[in-house]
Design a protein around this motif. Sequence first.
Motif, PDB file in Angstrom:
ATOM      1  N   SER A   1       0.843  -1.199   0.000  1.00 23.51           N
ATOM      2  CA  SER A   1       0.000   0.000   0.000  1.00 23.51           C
ATOM      3  C   SER A   1       0.879   1.250   0.000  1.00 23.51           C
ATOM      4  O   SER A   1       2.011   1.234   0.481  1.00 23.51           O
ATOM      5  CB  SER A   1      -0.940   0.006   1.206  1.00 23.51           C
TER       6      SER A   1
ATOM      7  N   GLU B   1      -3.492   3.385   0.214  1.00 24.92           N
ATOM      8  CA  GLU B   1      -4.173   2.795  -0.939  1.00 24.92           C
ATOM      9  C   GLU B   1      -3.410   1.564  -1.416  1.00 24.92           C
ATOM     10  O   GLU B   1      -2.187   1.614  -1.624  1.00 24.92           O
ATOM     11  CB  GLU B   1      -4.250   3.834  -2.062  1.00 24.92           C
TER      12      GLU B   1
ATOM     13  N   GLN C   1      -1.786  -1.147  -3.733  1.00 19.76           N
ATOM     14  CA  GLN C   1      -1.141  -1.009  -5.035  1.00 19.76           C
ATOM     15  C   GLN C   1      -1.254  -2.319  -5.829  1.00 19.76           C
ATOM     16  O   GLN C   1      -1.026  -3.400  -5.272  1.00 19.76           O
ATOM     17  CB  GLN C   1       0.336  -0.662  -4.853  1.00 19.76           C
TER      18      GLN C   1
END
Length: 132
Positions: free
Chosen positions: A33, A37, A39
């Motif tokens: 991440s 978020e 990846q």
Amino acid sequence: MGNLAVVIHGEELLNTELDSDRPLTHDLWCQSSKDGELQPIASARFVRVHDRKPFEAKIDDDRLKARLIFGQATGDQAGKYRCEIKEESDANVFGNMFAYHHPTIFNNGSLSTEISEDQKKTVIVSSKNSNI
């Protein structure tokens, strides 16, 4: 990110006979991440650290999680593993995790051993020879 450890249920407590009814060992899994978020993963592998043996990772369909699938594992698969991820952005990330296995007792016959009735993971040992 990932699960830190799994437990392998392979050999029995008092010998190396495989328990055919042993449960499946959970997968080790990892993901990457950035700024909170997840990846996408381009490729991934796991490496068992003590012998540097690589294992192919299964990447989930959404490309966000890599897994090392053990199935019905044995004690010799225990150890420290490194997850190595190459993100779709070409960044490389890695992390360590562990596969544990309970001790297995090897006896040359000089000791009497039995598994406790009350505590199934406890071995009771007594000497066969009272001079010991």
